[in-house]
Design a protein around this motif. Structure first.
Motif, PDB file in Angstrom:
ATOM      1  N   LYS A   1      -0.225  41.353 -27.281  1.00  0.00           N
ATOM      2  CA  LYS A   1      -1.350  41.218 -28.214  1.00  0.00           C
ATOM      3  C   LYS A   1      -2.353  42.342 -27.988  1.00  0.00           C
ATOM      4  O   LYS A   1      -3.138  42.653 -28.875  1.00  0.00           O
ATOM      5  CB  LYS A   1      -2.056  39.863 -28.018  1.00  0.00           C
ATOM      6  CG  LYS A   1      -1.127  38.676 -27.811  1.00  0.00           C
ATOM      7  CD  LYS A   1      -0.185  38.466 -28.958  1.00  0.00           C
ATOM      8  CE  LYS A   1       0.738  37.282 -28.710  1.00  0.00           C
ATOM      9  NZ  LYS A   1       1.578  37.348 -27.501  1.00  0.00           N
TER      10      LYS A   1
ATOM     11  N   GLU B   1      -3.744  30.472 -32.012  1.00  0.00           N
ATOM     12  CA  GLU B   1      -2.991  29.362 -31.431  1.00  0.00           C
ATOM     13  C   GLU B   1      -1.948  28.797 -32.394  1.00  0.00           C
ATOM     14  O   GLU B   1      -0.996  28.138 -31.962  1.00  0.00           O
ATOM     15  CB  GLU B   1      -3.930  28.252 -30.954  1.00  0.00           C
ATOM     16  CG  GLU B   1      -4.805  27.654 -32.043  1.00  0.00           C
ATOM     17  CD  GLU B   1      -6.130  28.374 -32.185  1.00  0.00           C
ATOM     18  OE1 GLU B   1      -7.071  27.750 -32.715  1.00  0.00           O
ATOM     19  OE2 GLU B   1      -6.233  29.560 -31.776  1.00  0.00           O
TER      20      GLU B   1
ATOM     21  N   HIS C   1      -7.610  35.679 -28.737  1.00  0.00           N
ATOM     22  CA  HIS C   1      -6.379  35.358 -28.008  1.00  0.00           C
ATOM     23  C   HIS C   1      -6.675  34.794 -26.620  1.00  0.00           C
ATOM     24  O   HIS C   1      -5.930  33.938 -26.130  1.00  0.00           O
ATOM     25  CB  HIS C   1      -5.468  36.580 -27.930  1.00  0.00           C
ATOM     26  CG  HIS C   1      -4.743  36.846 -29.217  1.00  0.00           C
ATOM     27  ND1 HIS C   1      -3.646  36.114 -29.620  1.00  0.00           N
ATOM     28  CD2 HIS C   1      -4.981  37.731 -30.207  1.00  0.00           C
ATOM     29  CE1 HIS C   1      -3.227  36.554 -30.790  1.00  0.00           C
ATOM     30  NE2 HIS C   1      -4.017  37.530 -31.172  1.00  0.00           N
TER      31      HIS C   1
ATOM     32  N   ALA D   1      -5.329  31.085 -25.573  1.00  0.00           N
ATOM     33  CA  ALA D   1      -4.474  30.883 -24.408  1.00  0.00           C
ATOM     34  C   ALA D   1      -5.131  29.988 -23.363  1.00  0.00           C
ATOM     35  O   ALA D   1      -4.462  29.166 -22.725  1.00  0.00           O
ATOM     36  CB  ALA D   1      -4.121  32.235 -23.791  1.00  0.00           C
TER      37      ALA D   1
ATOM     38  N   THR E   1      -0.041  37.321 -19.239  1.00  0.00           N
ATOM     39  CA  THR E   1       1.281  37.610 -19.808  1.00  0.00           C
ATOM     40  C   THR E   1       1.268  37.450 -21.314  1.00  0.00           C
ATOM     41  O   THR E   1       1.871  38.249 -22.050  1.00  0.00           O
ATOM     42  CB  THR E   1       2.341  36.684 -19.192  1.00  0.00           C
ATOM     43  OG1 THR E   1       2.359  36.857 -17.774  1.00  0.00           O
ATOM     44  CG2 THR E   1       3.728  36.973 -19.753  1.00  0.00           C
ATOM     45  N   TYR E   2       0.569  36.431 -21.796  1.00  0.00           N
ATOM     46  CA  TYR E   2       0.457  36.199 -23.239  1.00  0.00           C
ATOM     47  C   TYR E   2      -0.203  37.397 -23.924  1.00  0.00           C
ATOM     48  O   TYR E   2       0.241  37.838 -24.985  1.00  0.00           O
ATOM     49  CB  TYR E   2      -0.349  34.927 -23.488  1.00  0.00           C
ATOM     50  CG  TYR E   2      -0.749  34.712 -24.926  1.00  0.00           C
ATOM     51  CD1 TYR E   2       0.194  34.357 -25.898  1.00  0.00           C
ATOM     52  CD2 TYR E   2      -2.077  34.871 -25.327  1.00  0.00           C
ATOM     53  CE1 TYR E   2      -0.178  34.170 -27.217  1.00  0.00           C
ATOM     54  CE2 TYR E   2      -2.450  34.687 -26.642  1.00  0.00           C
ATOM     55  CZ  TYR E   2      -1.496  34.334 -27.583  1.00  0.00           C
ATOM     56  OH  TYR E   2      -1.865  34.152 -28.893  1.00  0.00           O
TER      57      TYR E   2
ATOM     58  N   LEU F   1       5.374  29.676 -22.751  1.00  0.00           N
ATOM     59  CA  LEU F   1       4.663  30.005 -21.518  1.00  0.00           C
ATOM     60  C   LEU F   1       4.246  28.745 -20.771  1.00  0.00           C
ATOM     61  O   LEU F   1       4.399  28.657 -19.547  1.00  0.00           O
ATOM     62  CB  LEU F   1       3.431  30.850 -21.836  1.00  0.00           C
ATOM     63  CG  LEU F   1       3.674  32.355 -22.038  1.00  0.00           C
ATOM     64  CD1 LEU F   1       2.488  32.991 -22.745  1.00  0.00           C
ATOM     65  CD2 LEU F   1       3.940  33.045 -20.712  1.00  0.00           C
TER      66      LEU F   1
ATOM     67  N   ILE G   1       7.674  37.566 -25.021  1.00  0.00           N
ATOM     68  CA  ILE G   1       6.272  37.374 -25.390  1.00  0.00           C
ATOM     69  C   ILE G   1       5.749  38.709 -25.914  1.00  0.00           C
ATOM     70  O   ILE G   1       5.763  39.707 -25.196  1.00  0.00           O
ATOM     71  CB  ILE G   1       5.432  36.917 -24.183  1.00  0.00           C
ATOM     72  CG1 ILE G   1       6.031  35.664 -23.546  1.00  0.00           C
ATOM     73  CG2 ILE G   1       3.985  36.685 -24.611  1.00  0.00           C
ATOM     74  CD1 ILE G   1       6.104  34.463 -24.463  1.00  0.00           C
TER      75      ILE G   1
ATOM     76  N   GLU H   1       5.139  31.014 -28.665  1.00  0.00           N
ATOM     77  CA  GLU H   1       4.987  31.770 -27.428  1.00  0.00           C
ATOM     78  C   GLU H   1       4.122  31.002 -26.427  1.00  0.00           C
ATOM     79  O   GLU H   1       4.425  30.956 -25.230  1.00  0.00           O
ATOM     80  CB  GLU H   1       4.371  33.139 -27.710  1.00  0.00           C
ATOM     81  CG  GLU H   1       5.284  34.082 -28.477  1.00  0.00           C
ATOM     82  CD  GLU H   1       4.715  35.479 -28.594  1.00  0.00           C
ATOM     83  OE1 GLU H   1       3.742  35.778 -27.869  1.00  0.00           O
ATOM     84  OE2 GLU H   1       5.230  36.266 -29.401  1.00  0.00           O
ATOM     85  N   LEU H   2       3.042  30.397 -26.910  1.00  0.00           N
ATOM     86  CA  LEU H   2       2.166  29.626 -26.020  1.00  0.00           C
ATOM     87  C   LEU H   2       2.910  28.429 -25.434  1.00  0.00           C
ATOM     88  O   LEU H   2       2.757  28.114 -24.247  1.00  0.00           O
ATOM     89  CB  LEU H   2       0.928  29.160 -26.787  1.00  0.00           C
ATOM     90  CG  LEU H   2      -0.065  30.271 -27.170  1.00  0.00           C
ATOM     91  CD1 LEU H   2      -1.087  29.762 -28.177  1.00  0.00           C
ATOM     92  CD2 LEU H   2      -0.768  30.818 -25.929  1.00  0.00           C
TER      93      LEU H   2
ATOM     94  N   ASP I   1       5.294  27.753 -16.868  1.00  0.00           N
ATOM     95  CA  ASP I   1       4.149  28.203 -16.077  1.00  0.00           C
ATOM     96  C   ASP I   1       3.978  27.297 -14.853  1.00  0.00           C
ATOM     97  O   ASP I   1       3.516  26.163 -14.966  1.00  0.00           O
ATOM     98  CB  ASP I   1       2.897  28.155 -16.962  1.00  0.00           C
ATOM     99  CG  ASP I   1       1.657  28.675 -16.247  1.00  0.00           C
ATOM    100  OD1 ASP I   1       1.811  29.252 -15.145  1.00  0.00           O
ATOM    101  OD2 ASP I   1       0.549  28.512 -16.789  1.00  0.00           O
TER     102      ASP I   1
END
Length: 369
Positions: A66, A19, A103, A107, A50-51, A29, A63, A25-26, A33
């Motif tokens: 991962k 995180e 991850h 997320a 998507t993350y 999103l 993105i 990126e988070l 979102d």
């Protein structure tokens, strides 16, 4: 250098939590979102997938992936967390179980740090709760004297908790999860109370299906999980892509000088690992013996990262066969008695005869001698 207890910036941390490392990126999103989100989730299931899998947002934000693998696996894992069933990530060593669980927690809940590390010595208190014995002796049993476990904290906060290497935990300790997962309740008999999970709570466990660990899961506990099997990379190119991405990330975190393209050596390491793992050469023509180790993607990443450090600090900055040879030997030869014979036979019958691999063959022969 900050004193003990002082906050350290993410840039100074050797291995930031997901995180923190992917905060931008988070945030991107979350800002875009517009899909429905389950209670207390930071992102919708669509955004979580998507993350993990990567993509490009409507504003052009990229993105990064991962996890490189079947999309459906990620979708099933994310959907499981949106239900009342816990998630068990199962696979051989090195299939990114821990990486995916971290991850997912980052997320879904914005916090991947609620973690129980499974070992043969993991006590029941690590899953249920413990006691502050100074307060317990001074004032007797009370909520103030109780020390919540990561699982209890996740239940009260409505977040995601992770249990790593579940099958390494003793069976009687494992089974403390049964009531938590089925009834969403954690009894505290000393106080005549209980903790009930609030919406948003769920649990992600990982387990190894090759090294069975200390104890297999009881059938009662296994029924409380939805099991998702993480496979080894389906193709050599997919594995090369995974190794390249992770080595680049690790290299940047360690401030290793940027090296010229090392794809050739990465592809060689991946090819060696896959052939020895599968017992068959890539072209399907020659059977080979397999060593005792797993030769996972994670081990390939470690070998290439070590080679990158060697080339940067003791070479010319170009990743060469001599930089990875010792790492390959160490990964393959776990049992000196049997694995060394397997490795030498593979070197002489496969590597030696392969076009363009003579430098790699000589480097491996040198460290093997």
């Amino acid at each position: 250098m900050p004193a003990f207890g002082e906050q350290t910036s993410a840039a100074e941390v050797l291995r930031p939590h997901a995180e923190d490392a992917f905060a931008a990126e988070l945030a991107a999103l979350a800002a875009r979102d517009d899909h429905p989100r389950p209670a207390r989730w930071k992102l919708s299931p669509w955004a979580v997938a998507t993350y993990l899998l990567g993509g490009t947002l409507s504003d052009g934000t990229v993105i990064s992936p991962k996890y490189v693998g079947p999309r459906r696996i990620v979708e099933v894992a994310v959907t499981t967390l949106a239900t009342d069933r816990a998630l068990l990530l199962l696979g051989v060593p090195g299939t990114a179980k821990t990486w995916v669980s971290e991850h997912l927690a980052a997320a879904v809940s914005g916090d991947s740090t609620l973690l129980v590390q499974g070992t043969a010595g993991t006590p029941e208190e690590a899953i249920r709760y413990g006691w502050n014995y100074a307060r317990l002796l001074a004032h007797g049993p009370s909520r103030d004297a109780l020390v919540p476990s990561p699982v209890m904290r996740a239940m009260t906060e409505g977040t995601t908790v992770r249990v790593e290497e579940l099958t390494r935990i003793p069976a009687d300790v494992q089974d403390t999860l049964i009531t938590i997962l089925s009834e969403k309740t954690l009894p505290i008999p000393e106080l005549g109370q209980e903790v009930q999970a609030v919406r948003g709570f769920n649990l992600i466990a990982t387990a190894n299906d090759r090294d069975r660990g200390v104890n297999d899961l009881s059938s009662a506990l296994r029924r409380r999980f939805n099991t998702v099997v993480l496979p080894l990379p389906a193709s050599a190119e997919a594995e090369v892509d995974i190794v390249t991405r992770r080595v680049d990330q690790i290299g940047r975190s360690l401030d290793l000088p940027s090296a010229p393209d090392g794809t050739d050596e990465i592809r060689r390491v991946v090819t060696v690992f896959r052939e020895l793992r599968d017992g068959l050469t890539i072209d399907g023509r020659t059977k080979v013996k397999s060593p005792s180790g797993t030769l996972s993607t994670a081990e390939a990443i470690s070998v290439v990262t070590g080679g990158l450090a060697l080339s940067a600090h003791f070479g010319d900055g170009v990743l060469r066969p001599g930089d990875v040879a010792a790492g390959v030997l160490g990964a393959v030869v776990r049992d000196p008695g049997t694995d060394r014979v397997v490795w030498q036979e593979y070197l002489e019958t496969v590597v030696r005869e392969r076009d363009g691999w003579q430098d790699f063959y000589r480097a491996c022969r040198e460290v093997t001698a």
